[in-house]
Design an enzyme around this catalytic site. Structure first.
Site, PDB file in Angstrom:
ATOM      1  N   LYS A 138       0.839  -1.207   0.000  1.00 53.23           N
ATOM      2  CA  LYS A 138       0.000   0.000   0.000  1.00 53.23           C
ATOM      3  C   LYS A 138       0.870   1.252   0.000  1.00 53.23           C
ATOM      4  O   LYS A 138       2.023   1.229   0.457  1.00 53.23           O
ATOM      5  CB  LYS A 138      -0.943   0.033   1.210  1.00 53.23           C
ATOM      6  CG  LYS A 138      -0.282   0.002   2.602  1.00 53.23           C
ATOM      7  CD  LYS A 138       0.206   1.340   3.118  1.00 53.23           C
ATOM      8  CE  LYS A 138       0.880   1.237   4.482  1.00 53.23           C
ATOM      9  NZ  LYS A 138       1.721   2.380   4.832  1.00 53.23           N
ATOM     10  N   PRO A 157       9.057  -4.502  -0.297  1.00 61.70           N
ATOM     11  CA  PRO A 157      10.191  -4.160   0.564  1.00 61.70           C
ATOM     12  C   PRO A 157       9.850  -4.348   2.045  1.00 61.70           C
ATOM     13  O   PRO A 157       8.730  -4.052   2.475  1.00 61.70           O
ATOM     14  CB  PRO A 157      10.436  -2.678   0.248  1.00 61.70           C
ATOM     15  CG  PRO A 157       9.868  -2.475  -1.123  1.00 61.70           C
ATOM     16  CD  PRO A 157       8.709  -3.428  -1.233  1.00 61.70           C
ATOM     17  N   VAL A 158      10.823  -4.844   2.825  1.00 56.51           N
ATOM     18  CA  VAL A 158      10.619  -5.099   4.258  1.00 56.51           C
ATOM     19  C   VAL A 158      10.959  -3.832   5.046  1.00 56.51           C
ATOM     20  O   VAL A 158      11.942  -3.144   4.736  1.00 56.51           O
ATOM     21  CB  VAL A 158      11.501  -6.286   4.716  1.00 56.51           C
ATOM     22  CG1 VAL A 158      11.382  -6.516   6.216  1.00 56.51           C
ATOM     23  CG2 VAL A 158      11.096  -7.549   3.957  1.00 56.51           C
ATOM     24  N   ALA A 159      10.148  -3.537   6.052  1.00 57.05           N
ATOM     25  CA  ALA A 159      10.331  -2.332   6.893  1.00 57.05           C
ATOM     26  C   ALA A 159      10.436  -1.087   6.027  1.00 57.05           C
ATOM     27  O   ALA A 159      11.231  -0.187   6.285  1.00 57.05           O
ATOM     28  CB  ALA A 159      11.559  -2.478   7.799  1.00 57.05           C
ATOM     29  N   GLY A 160       9.597  -1.044   4.993  1.00 58.29           N
ATOM     30  CA  GLY A 160       9.690   0.052   4.020  1.00 58.29           C
ATOM     31  C   GLY A 160       8.557   1.045   4.063  1.00 58.29           C
ATOM     32  O   GLY A 160       8.534   2.000   3.285  1.00 58.29           O
ATOM     33  N   GLY A 161       7.551   0.817   4.934  1.00 58.11           N
ATOM     34  CA  GLY A 161       6.394   1.713   4.945  1.00 58.11           C
ATOM     35  C   GLY A 161       5.361   1.345   3.896  1.00 58.11           C
ATOM     36  O   GLY A 161       4.499   2.149   3.548  1.00 58.11           O
ATOM     37  N   ALA A 188       0.428  -7.309   4.509  1.00 60.39           N
ATOM     38  CA  ALA A 188      -0.043  -8.026   3.314  1.00 60.39           C
ATOM     39  C   ALA A 188       0.087  -9.527   3.532  1.00 60.39           C
ATOM     40  O   ALA A 188      -0.835 -10.296   3.218  1.00 60.39           O
ATOM     41  CB  ALA A 188       0.769  -7.587   2.091  1.00 60.39           C
ATOM     42  N   ASP A 215      -2.801  -2.090   9.681  1.00 60.20           N
ATOM     43  CA  ASP A 215      -2.916  -2.065   8.210  1.00 60.20           C
ATOM     44  C   ASP A 215      -3.484  -3.359   7.639  1.00 60.20           C
ATOM     45  O   ASP A 215      -3.688  -3.458   6.427  1.00 60.20           O
ATOM     46  CB  ASP A 215      -1.531  -1.859   7.574  1.00 60.20           C
ATOM     47  CG  ASP A 215      -0.903  -0.519   7.922  1.00 60.20           C
ATOM     48  OD1 ASP A 215      -1.629   0.398   8.341  1.00 60.20           O
ATOM     49  OD2 ASP A 215       0.335  -0.405   7.760  1.00 60.20           O
TER      50      ASP A 215
HETATM   51  P1  ATP Z   1       3.964  -0.675   7.929  1.00 57.90           P
HETATM   52  O1  ATP Z   1       3.959   0.136   6.669  1.00 57.90           O
HETATM   53  O2  ATP Z   1       2.737  -1.542   8.111  1.00 57.90           O
HETATM   54  O3  ATP Z   1       4.300   0.087   9.161  1.00 57.90           O
HETATM   55  P2  ATP Z   1       6.449  -1.712   6.994  1.00 57.90           P
HETATM   56  O4  ATP Z   1       6.117  -1.890   5.562  1.00 57.90           O
HETATM   57  O5  ATP Z   1       7.264  -0.522   7.355  1.00 57.90           O
HETATM   58  O6  ATP Z   1       5.120  -1.748   7.816  1.00 57.90           O
HETATM   59  P3  ATP Z   1       6.967  -4.505   7.294  1.00 57.90           P
HETATM   60  O7  ATP Z   1       7.710  -4.958   6.085  1.00 57.90           O
HETATM   61  O8  ATP Z   1       5.536  -4.843   7.379  1.00 57.90           O
HETATM   62  O9  ATP Z   1       7.213  -2.953   7.520  1.00 57.90           O
HETATM   63  O10 ATP Z   1       7.763  -5.101   8.553  1.00 57.90           O
HETATM   64  C1  ATP Z   1       7.857  -4.483   9.801  1.00 57.90           C
HETATM   65  C2  ATP Z   1       8.603  -5.458  10.732  1.00 57.90           C
HETATM   66  O11 ATP Z   1       7.773  -6.599  10.951  1.00 57.90           O
HETATM   67  C3  ATP Z   1       9.902  -5.963  10.140  1.00 57.90           C
HETATM   68  O12 ATP Z   1      10.974  -5.337  10.760  1.00 57.90           O
HETATM   69  C4  ATP Z   1       9.903  -7.456  10.393  1.00 57.90           C
HETATM   70  O13 ATP Z   1      10.914  -7.863  11.269  1.00 57.90           O
HETATM   71  C5  ATP Z   1       8.552  -7.793  11.016  1.00 57.90           C
HETATM   72  N1  ATP Z   1       7.838  -8.846  10.238  1.00 57.90           N
HETATM   73  C6  ATP Z   1       7.164  -9.880  10.745  1.00 57.90           C
HETATM   74  N2  ATP Z   1       6.636 -10.627   9.776  1.00 57.90           N
HETATM   75  C7  ATP Z   1       6.952 -10.068   8.602  1.00 57.90           C
HETATM   76  C8  ATP Z   1       6.693 -10.414   7.256  1.00 57.90           C
HETATM   77  N3  ATP Z   1       5.973 -11.472   6.906  1.00 57.90           N
HETATM   78  N4  ATP Z   1       7.171  -9.586   6.302  1.00 57.90           N
HETATM   79  C9  ATP Z   1       7.885  -8.487   6.648  1.00 57.90           C
HETATM   80  N5  ATP Z   1       8.188  -8.141   7.905  1.00 57.90           N
HETATM   81  C10 ATP Z   1       7.731  -8.919   8.898  1.00 57.90           C
END
Ligand code: ATP
Length: 307
Positions: A20, A105-109, A115, A147
């Site tokens: 998103k 992307p992980v922890a990317g916002g 998802a 979310d």
């Molecule tokens: P949001 O935008 O909802 O705040 P984000 O996109 O910044 O989230 P995510 O990729 O959802 O961040 O991950 C946030 C944290 O959640 C990561 O640091 C990770 O360690 C933990 N996490 C647990 N399960 C997952 C997963 N399936 N995918 C990604 N991160 C995960």
């Protein structure tokens, strides 16, 4: 609302859920429970994670990263949000073999974890033949994270409360985005903490999403670009100051507008068309190794394959 295939014997079942962007993210002062009240407008965009589940007596989760996410740190064993989905839906007593194919992307916002949680809710409900009503799935989703309900419904939706109270928004536009991930990542709680430090007098009520909602009613990217708003952007830029130059560069390359996505550090650029987005991505390629193209709005968590 939540699309599921009917009546098939699932060997391996794959559910897709999207990333998103927040077209509007109004953040109020923290509530007594510590959560910040939000008025947000989410749009689901075409970057996807696929969650595949298969029958198994044991519970196991593995993650397979898209090549461009190589090296990204992943949650340890038992710490994936999908583990919590298994506990919530299966009471810790049911097994499944779960594979997360990750492109978000992980922890990317961009709510990649959310998802995966939404996709796992739909997939495991089906695998275990639970027939959970949509309203209950949405309530479970809200327990998993703010979310996650939006990741179930997709499209474009307003989020109130802490973002978990989602109301679909009529959106007849097609929007072209350039997505620039950032391998440094940002922790969402850390960004909210910095927001509190920067804005100790934030109003109790979050800024209303009305401008973005009005812009969406025209379906015109130019109008939407002017209305985009993210209260967390100053906090993300304070933590990673070079994001500001990236946003300016994307606009100089022809984007209608660049903003930080949610809590960042991914930056997203709204463009006039997919052709314009390609040109912006090419231009940003000079300063960043990875640029992705996406369109929105797209569907929420839905079954894509039954083998
Ligand atoms: P949001 O935008 O909802 O705040 P984000 O996109 O910044 O989230 P995510 O990729 O959802 O961040 O991950 C946030 C944290 O959640 C990561 O640091 C990770 O360690 C933990 N996490 C647990 N399960 C997952 C997963 N399936 N995918 C990604 N991160 C995960």
């Amino acid at each position: 609302m939540i699309r599921r295939l009917e009546d098939s014997e699932a060997g391996v079942l794959t559910v897709r859920a999207s990333a998103k962007v927040n077209l509007h993210l109004g953040v109020g002062a923290p509530r007594e429970d510590g959560f910040h009240p939000l008025d947000t407008v989410y749009q689901a965009v075409s970057l996807y994670d696929d969650v595949s589940v298969a029958e198994s007596s044991e519970w196991a989760v593995e993650t397979v990263l898209s090549p461009y996410l190589a090296g990204t740190a992943l949650p340890g064993p038992g710490e994936n949000i999908v583990d919590r989905v298994g506990e919530l839906l299966g009471g810790g007593e049911r097994g499944a073999s779960v594979r997360i194919g990750k492109s978000i992307p992980v922890a990317g916002g961009m709510a990649g974890g959310s998802a995966d949680a939404a996709a796992a809710l739909v997939a495991l409900d089906r695998l275990w033949d639970l027939g959970t009503p949509d309203e209950e799935l949405l309530a479970l989703a809200a327990r998993l994270g703010s979310d996650v309900p939006f990741a179930l419904i997709g499209g474009t939706a307003r989020g109130l409360g802490r973002g978990e109270q989602v109301v679909p928004v009529a959106d007849h536009g097609d929007y072209a985005w350039v997505v620039v991930p950032d391998p440094r990542g940002l922790s969402t709680p850390a960004v909210y903490r910095r927001y509190d430090e920067l804005f100790p007098d934030a109003p109790a009520e979050p800024a209303s999403a009305s401008r973005v909602l009005e812009a969406l009613s025209y379906g015109d990217p130019g109008r939407l670009a002017l209305a985009l708003h993210n209260d967390l952007e100053p906090a993300a830029i304070d933590l990673l100051p070079d994001l500001e130059a990236l946003l300016e560069r994307g606009e100089a390359e022809g984007a209608l507008r660049g903003i930080v996505s949610g809590s960042g550090p991914t930056c997203v650029f709204l463009c006039e068309s997919t052709e314009a987005a390609q040109a912006v991505a090419d231009g940003l390629g000079a300063v960043r190794p990875l640029t992705l193209l996406a369109v929105g709005p797209v569907a929420g968590a839905h079954v894509v394959e039954v083998l």
